[in-house]
Design a protein around this motif. Structure first.
Motif, PDB file in Angstrom:
ATOM      1  N   ASN A 127      10.793  14.588  -2.307  1.00  0.00           N
ATOM      2  CA  ASN A 127      10.467  15.979  -1.998  1.00  0.00           C
ATOM      3  C   ASN A 127       8.997  16.304  -2.224  1.00  0.00           C
ATOM      4  O   ASN A 127       8.524  17.350  -1.786  1.00  0.00           O
ATOM      5  CB  ASN A 127      11.317  16.919  -2.862  1.00  0.00           C
ATOM      6  N   THR A 128       8.284  15.425  -2.934  1.00  0.00           N
ATOM      7  CA  THR A 128       6.894  15.739  -3.265  1.00  0.00           C
ATOM      8  C   THR A 128       5.952  15.533  -2.089  1.00  0.00           C
ATOM      9  O   THR A 128       4.817  16.003  -2.135  1.00  0.00           O
ATOM     10  CB  THR A 128       6.411  14.854  -4.429  1.00  0.00           C
ATOM     11  N   ILE A 129       6.404  14.834  -1.047  1.00  0.00           N
ATOM     12  CA  ILE A 129       5.510  14.589   0.083  1.00  0.00           C
ATOM     13  C   ILE A 129       5.097  15.914   0.715  1.00  0.00           C
ATOM     14  O   ILE A 129       5.913  16.834   0.864  1.00  0.00           O
ATOM     15  CB  ILE A 129       6.174  13.659   1.118  1.00  0.00           C
ATOM     16  N   PHE A 130       3.815  16.021   1.031  1.00  0.00           N
ATOM     17  CA  PHE A 130       3.225  17.264   1.554  1.00  0.00           C
ATOM     18  C   PHE A 130       3.474  18.431   0.592  1.00  0.00           C
ATOM     19  O   PHE A 130       3.469  19.595   1.001  1.00  0.00           O
ATOM     20  CB  PHE A 130       3.764  17.615   2.942  1.00  0.00           C
ATOM     21  N   GLN A 131       3.732  18.096  -0.667  1.00  0.00           N
ATOM     22  CA  GLN A 131       4.060  19.094  -1.685  1.00  0.00           C
ATOM     23  C   GLN A 131       5.215  19.990  -1.253  1.00  0.00           C
ATOM     24  O   GLN A 131       5.313  21.155  -1.635  1.00  0.00           O
ATOM     25  CB  GLN A 131       2.827  19.938  -2.033  1.00  0.00           C
ATOM     26  N   GLY A 132       6.095  19.397  -0.427  1.00  0.00           N
ATOM     27  CA  GLY A 132       7.264  20.143   0.034  1.00  0.00           C
ATOM     28  C   GLY A 132       6.945  21.244   1.022  1.00  0.00           C
ATOM     29  O   GLY A 132       7.810  22.087   1.312  1.00  0.00           O
ATOM     30  N   GLN A 133       5.742  21.244   1.592  1.00  0.00           N
ATOM     31  CA  GLN A 133       5.324  22.322   2.489  1.00  0.00           C
ATOM     32  C   GLN A 133       4.841  21.748   3.826  1.00  0.00           C
ATOM     33  O   GLN A 133       3.712  21.281   3.943  1.00  0.00           O
ATOM     34  CB  GLN A 133       4.205  23.142   1.849  1.00  0.00           C
ATOM     35  N   ALA A 134       5.728  21.778   4.797  1.00  0.00           N
ATOM     36  CA  ALA A 134       5.391  21.390   6.169  1.00  0.00           C
ATOM     37  C   ALA A 134       6.223  22.258   7.100  1.00  0.00           C
ATOM     38  O   ALA A 134       7.137  21.773   7.778  1.00  0.00           O
ATOM     39  CB  ALA A 134       5.659  19.911   6.394  1.00  0.00           C
ATOM     40  N   PRO A 135       5.928  23.538   7.179  1.00  0.00           N
ATOM     41  CA  PRO A 135       6.788  24.491   7.894  1.00  0.00           C
ATOM     42  C   PRO A 135       6.866  24.271   9.402  1.00  0.00           C
ATOM     43  O   PRO A 135       7.830  24.712  10.031  1.00  0.00           O
ATOM     44  CB  PRO A 135       6.149  25.853   7.578  1.00  0.00           C
ATOM     45  N   LEU A 136       5.883  23.589   9.990  1.00  0.00           N
ATOM     46  CA  LEU A 136       5.879  23.377  11.437  1.00  0.00           C
ATOM     47  C   LEU A 136       6.385  21.993  11.826  1.00  0.00           C
ATOM     48  O   LEU A 136       6.377  21.648  13.013  1.00  0.00           O
ATOM     49  CB  LEU A 136       4.469  23.578  12.000  1.00  0.00           C
ATOM     50  N   LEU A 137       6.848  21.202  10.864  1.00  0.00           N
ATOM     51  CA  LEU A 137       7.304  19.841  11.152  1.00  0.00           C
ATOM     52  C   LEU A 137       8.512  19.878  12.074  1.00  0.00           C
ATOM     53  O   LEU A 137       9.556  20.437  11.749  1.00  0.00           O
ATOM     54  CB  LEU A 137       7.668  19.124   9.850  1.00  0.00           C
ATOM     55  N   ARG A 138       8.370  19.261  13.260  1.00  0.00           N
ATOM     56  CA  ARG A 138       9.432  19.272  14.262  1.00  0.00           C
ATOM     57  C   ARG A 138       9.903  17.864  14.634  1.00  0.00           C
ATOM     58  O   ARG A 138      11.007  17.707  15.119  1.00  0.00           O
ATOM     59  CB  ARG A 138       8.937  19.978  15.538  1.00  0.00           C
ATOM     60  N   HIS A 139       9.069  16.859  14.417  1.00  0.00           N
ATOM     61  CA  HIS A 139       9.411  15.490  14.822  1.00  0.00           C
ATOM     62  C   HIS A 139       9.135  14.554  13.653  1.00  0.00           C
ATOM     63  O   HIS A 139       8.006  14.465  13.181  1.00  0.00           O
ATOM     64  CB  HIS A 139       8.576  15.078  16.042  1.00  0.00           C
ATOM     65  N   LEU A 140      10.177  13.841  13.206  1.00  0.00           N
ATOM     66  CA  LEU A 140      10.045  12.890  12.121  1.00  0.00           C
ATOM     67  C   LEU A 140      10.532  11.531  12.593  1.00  0.00           C
ATOM     68  O   LEU A 140      11.638  11.392  13.117  1.00  0.00           O
ATOM     69  CB  LEU A 140      10.867  13.341  10.908  1.00  0.00           C
ATOM     70  N   ASP A 141       9.690  10.500  12.404  1.00  0.00           N
ATOM     71  CA  ASP A 141      10.011   9.136  12.810  1.00  0.00           C
ATOM     72  C   ASP A 141       9.649   8.222  11.647  1.00  0.00           C
ATOM     73  O   ASP A 141       8.477   8.053  11.321  1.00  0.00           O
ATOM     74  CB  ASP A 141       9.204   8.766  14.068  1.00  0.00           C
ATOM     75  N   VAL A 142      10.667   7.636  10.988  1.00  0.00           N
ATOM     76  CA  VAL A 142      10.407   6.801   9.819  1.00  0.00           C
ATOM     77  C   VAL A 142      11.079   5.451   9.990  1.00  0.00           C
ATOM     78  O   VAL A 142      12.178   5.342  10.541  1.00  0.00           O
ATOM     79  CB  VAL A 142      10.886   7.474   8.515  1.00  0.00           C
ATOM     80  N   ASP A 143      10.408   4.405   9.515  1.00  0.00           N
ATOM     81  CA  ASP A 143      10.874   3.029   9.649  1.00  0.00           C
ATOM     82  C   ASP A 143      10.866   2.381   8.268  1.00  0.00           C
ATOM     83  O   ASP A 143       9.840   2.352   7.602  1.00  0.00           O
ATOM     84  CB  ASP A 143       9.948   2.267  10.602  1.00  0.00           C
ATOM     85  N   TYR A 144      12.020   1.867   7.842  1.00  0.00           N
ATOM     86  CA  TYR A 144      12.179   1.291   6.519  1.00  0.00           C
ATOM     87  C   TYR A 144      11.828   2.291   5.425  1.00  0.00           C
ATOM     88  O   TYR A 144      11.224   1.952   4.421  1.00  0.00           O
ATOM     89  CB  TYR A 144      11.358   0.011   6.379  1.00  0.00           C
TER      90      TYR A 144
ATOM     91  N   ASN B   4       0.801  -1.219   0.000  1.00  0.00           N
ATOM     92  CA  ASN B   4       0.000   0.000   0.000  1.00  0.00           C
ATOM     93  C   ASN B   4       0.837   1.273   0.000  1.00  0.00           C
ATOM     94  O   ASN B   4       0.291   2.369  -0.051  1.00  0.00           O
ATOM     95  CB  ASN B   4      -0.907   0.036   1.246  1.00  0.00           C
ATOM     96  N   VAL B   5       2.162   1.123   0.087  1.00  0.00           N
ATOM     97  CA  VAL B   5       3.015   2.286   0.294  1.00  0.00           C
ATOM     98  C   VAL B   5       2.871   3.304  -0.826  1.00  0.00           C
ATOM     99  O   VAL B   5       2.771   4.512  -0.582  1.00  0.00           O
ATOM    100  CB  VAL B   5       4.486   1.851   0.446  1.00  0.00           C
ATOM    101  N   GLY B   6       2.861   2.835  -2.074  1.00  0.00           N
ATOM    102  CA  GLY B   6       2.763   3.762  -3.197  1.00  0.00           C
ATOM    103  C   GLY B   6       1.516   4.617  -3.140  1.00  0.00           C
ATOM    104  O   GLY B   6       1.577   5.840  -3.350  1.00  0.00           O
ATOM    105  N   ARG B   7       0.391   3.988  -2.822  1.00  0.00           N
ATOM    106  CA  ARG B   7      -0.868   4.736  -2.752  1.00  0.00           C
ATOM    107  C   ARG B   7      -0.850   5.696  -1.566  1.00  0.00           C
ATOM    108  O   ARG B   7      -1.335   6.836  -1.664  1.00  0.00           O
ATOM    109  CB  ARG B   7      -2.031   3.748  -2.618  1.00  0.00           C
ATOM    110  N   VAL B   8      -0.313   5.264  -0.456  1.00  0.00           N
ATOM    111  CA  VAL B   8      -0.240   6.136   0.720  1.00  0.00           C
ATOM    112  C   VAL B   8       0.620   7.359   0.412  1.00  0.00           C
ATOM    113  O   VAL B   8       0.265   8.500   0.753  1.00  0.00           O
ATOM    114  CB  VAL B   8       0.316   5.371   1.935  1.00  0.00           C
ATOM    115  N   MET B   9       1.773   7.142  -0.247  1.00  0.00           N
ATOM    116  CA  MET B   9       2.653   8.267  -0.571  1.00  0.00           C
ATOM    117  C   MET B   9       1.958   9.247  -1.518  1.00  0.00           C
ATOM    118  O   MET B   9       2.142  10.464  -1.411  1.00  0.00           O
ATOM    119  CB  MET B   9       3.950   7.759  -1.185  1.00  0.00           C
ATOM    120  N   ASN B  10       1.153   8.727  -2.448  1.00  0.00           N
ATOM    121  CA  ASN B  10       0.408   9.619  -3.343  1.00  0.00           C
ATOM    122  C   ASN B  10      -0.585  10.474  -2.567  1.00  0.00           C
ATOM    123  O   ASN B  10      -0.758  11.673  -2.857  1.00  0.00           O
ATOM    124  CB  ASN B  10      -0.323   8.801  -4.403  1.00  0.00           C
ATOM    125  N   LEU B  11      -1.237   9.860  -1.591  1.00  0.00           N
ATOM    126  CA  LEU B  11      -2.179  10.616  -0.772  1.00  0.00           C
ATOM    127  C   LEU B  11      -1.465  11.683   0.047  1.00  0.00           C
ATOM    128  O   LEU B  11      -1.958  12.810   0.201  1.00  0.00           O
ATOM    129  CB  LEU B  11      -2.945   9.666   0.158  1.00  0.00           C
TER     130      LEU B  11
END
Length: 424
Positions: A183-200, A148-155
């Motif tokens: 770079n396309t995630i959130f259309q490159g606009q997340a100015p308040l992003l302070r915490h990022l946690d990614v797995d795989y 489902n990753v591809g579809r989730v990333m598109n959303l």
């Protein structure tokens, strides 16, 4: 018969309404006090598993009913107060389209807290509907199946996320290669992003979307990718890297990556080789706290190599360590801690979060990984204490030791005394 039943139901409702209206506490509490009670009630219900994402089947058991719904069924006044509070309806994890619509409507324009696990994601229904509100989501936690990753990333790339503060994303299947986040995630606009946690997931953003990060947790990535990411995080304060860095043919960056505001760095489940490879690429502040969990220390490099690359400040200065503590938990797990204080807690524990502990190194092995010819606790303590005794790494051990404390293993004593005898 049905008319009689309906009449009885209405009579009971009226009686309950009259009874509740005669209860002084219920009828006289100010609205702000009621709201405080409602919020505590909703939080307790949610965190105790009523609608918890930690339980794969919690939403199925409750039918996706919001935790705060019950307070609207007590009396008209309570219902009115609850419905007029949008923040009471902002915690989204329901897999029921009916209750999802209710939550989205009652939350009005309030910032949303969204949590979905792989067993509750329905791409054609709930998730798509929730992510239509991406511009007002402030906390987003998703765990998706690999297919489902591809579809989730598109959303996630369909709209900007101007209110997003925390983003946690993991892929359920760890047998496939890591997923790239572009770079396309959130259309490159997340100015308040302070915490990022990614797995795989490989965060390969080169844009300013990383510019405001304060905390970064990454699992299963390559050294060049993580170094490239760290270059885009000038104000990073907390950094955690879990699992071993996979082998990569790509060359690392020539210049050290400056992390001038870093307060804590944690390497969890890595090898000594990977720790050396990472630290020789970083320029860290003088007062940074370091916590390591090493899963493999066989072969080169040595601990002398490890300490030599831990140049924490561009001018070569390092923290002053006044004490060392070695503790053993089980036959296959022990740790070494360097403290700035002579006072060492005698509790039998490993606590890298202790403010006085500047460096924590824990070594662990599975039972089948313990080999007769492998490094022992005695050898490890010998190597570390030998470096201290010889005082060759002045950029790291920039002070005289006042205290050394060992607990739980006679091998520690043997390694310590053997190292100190080298000085005569």
């Amino acid at each position: 018969m049905s008319h009689i039943f309906a009449a009885l139901t209405e009579s009971m409702r009226v009686l309950r309404f009259c009874r509740n209206g005669r209860v002084p506490i219920i009828s006289r509490l100010p609205d702000e006090i009621l709201l405080t009670i409602f919020k505590h009630f909703e939080e307790e219900k949610r965190l105790n598993g009523y609608d918890s994402h930690d339980d794969e089947y919690a939403s199925d058991v409750t039918g996706g009913v919001p935790a705060c719904l019950v307070v609207t069924h007590v009396c008209r006044h309570w219902r009115k107060v609850a419905l007029e509070c949008p923040t009471l309806w902002t915690f989204i994890s329901s897999t029921s389209l009916l209750w999802l619509d209710v939550m989205l409507e009652r939350s009005q324009k309030a910032p949303l807290v969204v949590t979905y696990n792989p067993f509750s994601i329905s791409l054609d229904n709930c998730l798509e509907k929730v992510l239509l509100h991406l511009p007002r989501i402030k906390y987003l936690e998703l765990r998706a199946h690999s297919y489902n990753v591809g579809r989730v990333m598109n959303l996630l790339s369909s709209q900007p996320a101007p209110m997003l503060e925390t983003f946690k994303f993991s892929v359920e299947c760890n047998l496939l290669p890591t997923v790239s986040i572009s770079n396309t995630i959130f259309q490159g606009q997340a100015p308040l992003l302070r915490h990022l946690d990614v797995d795989y997931c490989n965060p390969r953003w080169s844009s300013c979307i990383f510019g405001g990060l304060r905390a970064l947790c990454v699992r299963k990535t390559s050294l060049p990718d993580i170094l490239s990411t760290l270059r885009c995080t000038p104000v990073l304060e907390q950094f955690m890297l879990q699992l071993q860095l996979p082998e990569s043919d790509q060359s690392t960056l020539i210049d050290r990556v400056p992390l001038t505001r870093l307060k804590n760095i944690v390497l969890d489940g890595t090898s000594l080789q990977n720790a050396v490879s990472l630290f020789e690429q970083l320029a860290l502040p003088v007062d940074v706290k370091i916590a390591l969990q090493l899963s493999s220390i066989e072969g080169p490099p040595t601990f002398a190599d490890f300490f030599s690359v831990m140049n924490k400040h561009p001018d070569g200065s390092g923290p002053v360590f006044r004490s060392l503590r070695a503790i053993k938990f089980k036959p296959w797990r022990f740790s070494v801690q360097f403290s700035t204080s002579m006072e060492i807690n005698s509790d039998y524990s490993w606590n890298p979060q202790d403010d006085d502990i500047r460096l924590s190194i824990q070594f662990y092995y599975e039972d089948d990984e313990v080999r007769p010819n492998g490094p022992s606790a005695e050898n490890i303590i010998f190597d570390i204490c030998n470096i201290i005794a010889q005082r060759k790494r002045r950029t790291f051990f920039s002070g005289e030791f006042e205290s050394i404390n060992v607990e739980g293993c006679p091998d520690f004593i043997e390694g310590l005394t053997a190292a100190l005898r080298i000085e005569g």
